[in-house]
Design a protein around this motif. Sequence first.
Motif, PDB file in Angstrom:
ATOM      1  N   ASP A  54      54.411  -9.507 -49.109  1.00 59.42           N
ATOM      2  CA  ASP A  54      55.221 -10.055 -48.024  1.00 59.42           C
ATOM      3  C   ASP A  54      54.373 -11.002 -47.192  1.00 59.42           C
ATOM      4  O   ASP A  54      53.134 -10.947 -47.207  1.00 59.42           O
ATOM      5  CB  ASP A  54      55.759  -8.924 -47.139  1.00 59.42           C
ATOM      6  N   LEU A  86      50.282  -7.677 -47.603  1.00 58.45           N
ATOM      7  CA  LEU A  86      50.853  -8.483 -46.518  1.00 58.45           C
ATOM      8  C   LEU A  86      49.919  -9.638 -46.203  1.00 58.45           C
ATOM      9  O   LEU A  86      48.717  -9.442 -45.988  1.00 58.45           O
ATOM     10  CB  LEU A  86      51.055  -7.625 -45.257  1.00 58.45           C
ATOM     11  N   ILE A  94      56.575  -2.416 -44.933  1.00 65.46           N
ATOM     12  CA  ILE A  94      55.716  -2.679 -46.086  1.00 65.46           C
ATOM     13  C   ILE A  94      56.192  -1.773 -47.212  1.00 65.46           C
ATOM     14  O   ILE A  94      56.207  -0.551 -47.077  1.00 65.46           O
ATOM     15  CB  ILE A  94      54.243  -2.395 -45.753  1.00 65.46           C
TER      16      ILE A  94
END
Length: 539
Positions: free
Chosen positions: A531, A442, A525
Amino acid sequence: MNKSLSNFIFIAFICLVFINCANRGTPGGGPKDETPPSIESSTPDNYSTNFKGNEIKIVFNEYIKIKDIQKQLIISPPMKWQPDISPVGSASKEIRIKINDTLPPNTTYAFNFGNSISDNNEGNPFPYYRYVLSTGDYIDSLTVKGQIVDATKRQPETFVSVALYEVDSTFNDSIIYKDVPKYITNTLDSLTTFSIENIKAGKYMLMALKDGNGDNKYQQKTDQIAFHKEFINVTPTDSAFYTLKLFSEEPDFKAIRPRLISGEKIAFGYEGDYKNMDIKITSETPEDFTHRITKDEKTDTLYYWYKPRLKVDSLLFKVSHPTFEKDFTARISEQERDSLIIKVQPSGNIRYEAPFKIFANTPFTAFDVSKISIMDKDSTNVDFSTEYDSIANTYNFNFKKTEDNNYRIQVLPEAFVDFFDNKNDTLNYSLKTKKESENGNLRVLVNNATYPIIVQLTNNNEEVKYEKISKKREALDFLNIDPGKYFLRVIFDTNGNGKYDTGNYLKKIQPERISYLPTKPDDDIRAGWDDVWTINLLD
């Protein structure tokens, strides 16, 4: 056909007729009653003035029951002696309130019943009923409105009391510890907004409590608090909407009487921050006397370990802190010493960046690094470094890890020696790292931030799972995250100390600001995914 047969047929026919009629007349039931009860009368009338009695009667059109009255009923201003409310545990067509207090003159009282009233049969609620009366010539009619937010959580607690203290010649900041407020309301079980009604014009201190014992007085150890930074003026033209931020204060430091819990091990409990706590023995001790201090893994306790064993009935100590100093006596008796028990963390899977921790129940005093080895799945020795935290009594083993690898950690005998000269036997531990494809990555982009900030990923229980500190505008990469649902929050680290700081009522300090990123259903996630989340912080 003979006569007896004829009579039998006639009787059977009559029975069938009656059965058929009975079937046709059986009620099929009606629609469920969903109508809440209504009030037929009240004595004295609601919104009465010049009240002089000591009893109130409210009559309903059907049988009602009252539930959870101690939690739901809010009387504003609070009374010194709680009134008697009936019925309790039974159904009735009326509510009786017997007042046990002497009510002051020219005061408006409001009885807020919340969700405590419902009909007896179907449980249809009669929500938020308010009964108001005045001991004077008029009803006070001003209102203060606002909302409750939580300093650290996404949603605030329920049943939060919101109060006004009148700022007059008797007012001081410590009043919230000793006296009940002038006016009070409650957010009940489903609201985050509040409305304090039937207030007289004046100057007030606005605050809120998540009241642990329901006495409407602040207790730092058990209650959460919120306060408006300035006094408010309640006037007929005031239309302000106030936001109160609920937080838990860091308790003032306090040491608790020490006690011997095993041989040469004395527990010193405390409240508040222990980091500046000093424990000094004041009893006479031999020249070879030595001691160590460690912290309990879970509780607010410091352990004072000492040797040699002393033939005394008690030991004297002085516990000091920048805000505290006190002498204590610890009673001493013959008890067995703790044996060395070594523990490790984690077990099984280990994250790439996480250290391997070895800790024990008794203080370490010696460590031979040559008696510890770490090998990967190819039987290759892995270099490592160590860090020792003496208060936590923990060794951190830091080493570089690769994906989908196995690590075997061997601890040979006498690698660790504790305070009482106990030594370990051979210990073996196995760890494993996941494949990178089993984790997610992330990147977090923060706009409009005032630095420094602390960016955290929390789970649904508000527990911090991952954290990064940022002092400038930059992309923050959280790598190899366990798949799952996370919430992103940003702490504005105003004093730059790298941690969240709560507020303090007496010092008039509000807690550091925290912002949450609004989440969407797909904000998970996922394994093997990269992401990007962007959070826009507003002033």
